[in-house]
Design a protein around this motif. Structure first.
Motif, short mmCIF file in Angstrom:
data_model
loop_
_atom_site.label_atom_id
_atom_site.label_comp_id
_atom_site.label_asym_id
_atom_site.label_seq_id
_atom_site.Cartn_x
_atom_site.Cartn_y
_atom_site.Cartn_z
N GLY A 110 0.79 -1.22 0.00
CA GLY A 110 0.00 0.00 0.00
C GLY A 110 0.83 1.27 0.00
N LEU A 111 2.03 1.20 -0.55
CA LEU A 111 2.92 2.36 -0.58
C LEU A 111 2.80 3.10 -1.92
N THR A 112 2.96 4.41 -1.89
CA THR A 112 3.04 5.21 -3.12
C THR A 112 4.49 5.23 -3.58
N LEU A 113 4.71 5.70 -4.80
CA LEU A 113 6.08 5.89 -5.28
C LEU A 113 6.84 6.81 -4.33
N GLU A 114 6.17 7.86 -3.89
CA GLU A 114 6.80 8.82 -2.99
C GLU A 114 7.17 8.17 -1.66
N ASP A 115 6.28 7.31 -1.14
CA ASP A 115 6.57 6.60 0.11
C ASP A 115 7.83 5.75 -0.04
N LEU A 116 7.86 4.95 -1.08
CA LEU A 116 9.00 4.06 -1.29
C LEU A 116 10.27 4.85 -1.51
N ALA A 117 10.17 5.93 -2.27
CA ALA A 117 11.35 6.76 -2.51
C ALA A 117 11.88 7.33 -1.20
N SER A 118 11.00 7.82 -0.38
CA SER A 118 11.41 8.38 0.90
C SER A 118 12.06 7.32 1.79
N LEU A 119 11.43 6.15 1.87
CA LEU A 119 11.97 5.07 2.70
C LEU A 119 13.32 4.56 2.21
N SER A 120 13.53 4.60 0.89
CA SER A 120 14.79 4.09 0.33
C SER A 120 15.79 5.21 0.04
N GLU A 121 15.43 6.45 0.47
CA GLU A 121 16.30 7.62 0.29
C GLU A 121 16.66 7.85 -1.17
N MET A 122 15.63 7.86 -2.00
CA MET A 122 15.77 8.08 -3.43
C MET A 122 14.75 9.13 -3.86
N HIS A 123 14.86 9.56 -5.10
CA HIS A 123 13.85 10.46 -5.67
C HIS A 123 12.76 9.58 -6.28
N TRP A 124 11.51 10.01 -6.16
CA TRP A 124 10.40 9.19 -6.64
C TRP A 124 10.46 8.93 -8.13
N THR A 125 11.04 9.86 -8.91
CA THR A 125 11.14 9.62 -10.36
C THR A 125 12.12 8.47 -10.65
N SER A 126 13.13 8.33 -9.81
CA SER A 126 14.09 7.22 -10.00
C SER A 126 13.41 5.88 -9.73
N VAL A 127 12.59 5.85 -8.69
CA VAL A 127 11.84 4.61 -8.39
C VAL A 127 10.90 4.30 -9.55
N GLY A 128 10.24 5.31 -10.08
CA GLY A 128 9.34 5.11 -11.21
C GLY A 128 10.05 4.55 -12.43
N LYS A 129 11.25 5.05 -12.71
CA LYS A 129 12.03 4.54 -13.85
C LYS A 129 12.41 3.08 -13.65
N ILE A 130 12.74 2.73 -12.41
CA ILE A 130 13.06 1.32 -12.12
C ILE A 130 11.82 0.46 -12.33
N GLU A 131 10.69 0.91 -11.80
CA GLU A 131 9.46 0.12 -11.93
C GLU A 131 9.03 -0.05 -13.38
N ARG A 132 9.31 0.93 -14.23
CA ARG A 132 8.94 0.84 -15.65
C ARG A 132 9.98 0.12 -16.49
N GLY A 133 11.10 -0.29 -15.86
CA GLY A 133 12.14 -1.01 -16.60
C GLY A 133 12.99 -0.11 -17.47
N GLN A 134 12.97 1.19 -17.22
CA GLN A 134 13.78 2.12 -18.00
C GLN A 134 15.24 2.11 -17.57
N VAL A 135 15.48 1.77 -16.32
CA VAL A 135 16.84 1.67 -15.80
C VAL A 135 16.94 0.39 -14.98
#
Length: 106
Positions: free
Chosen positions: A24-49
């Motif tokens: 039940g986490l948002t991209l922003e939640d996961l980014a904050s918890l993993s000390e990353m920017h939410w756009t980076s998490v989004g790129k990983i989830e989309r397979g771009q990086v």
């Protein structure tokens, strides 16, 4: 259309997204918890990086998961830039064959 990194990156990203949504986490939640920017998490989830090991461990820790679950079953053949499919065992076997041929020729 957005270009993906590789088949392996797509699978890994899907696994991260699945675990994030399961918790039940948002991209922003996961980014904050993993000390990353939410756009980076989004790129990983989309397979771009494809994340490096540190990033993978940060994501897994934030998701209460073993990092291995995200890479389980991924193979080098899932990366487009792979020139050959040789493994260390293939290399050693061929080296031994070559040495055997040379000793038989002597």
């Amino acid at each position: 259309m957005t270009k993906t990194h590789s088949d392996a990156a797509i699978i890994l990203g899907e696994r991260v997204r699945e675990q994030r949504l399961k918790l039940g986490l948002t991209l922003e939640d996961l980014a904050s918890l993993s000390e990353m920017h939410w756009t980076s998490v989004g790129k990983i989830e989309r397979g771009q990086v494809h994340p490096n090991v540190e990033t993978l461990v940060r994501l897994a820790t934030a998701l209460n998961a073993d990092p291995g679950v995200f890479v389980e079953g991924l193979t080098a053949s899932m990366y487009e830039k792979r020139v050959h499919g040789l493994t260390a065992a293939d290399f050693i076997r061929e080296r031994e064959r070559e040495a055997s041929r040379r000793s038989e020729a002597s």
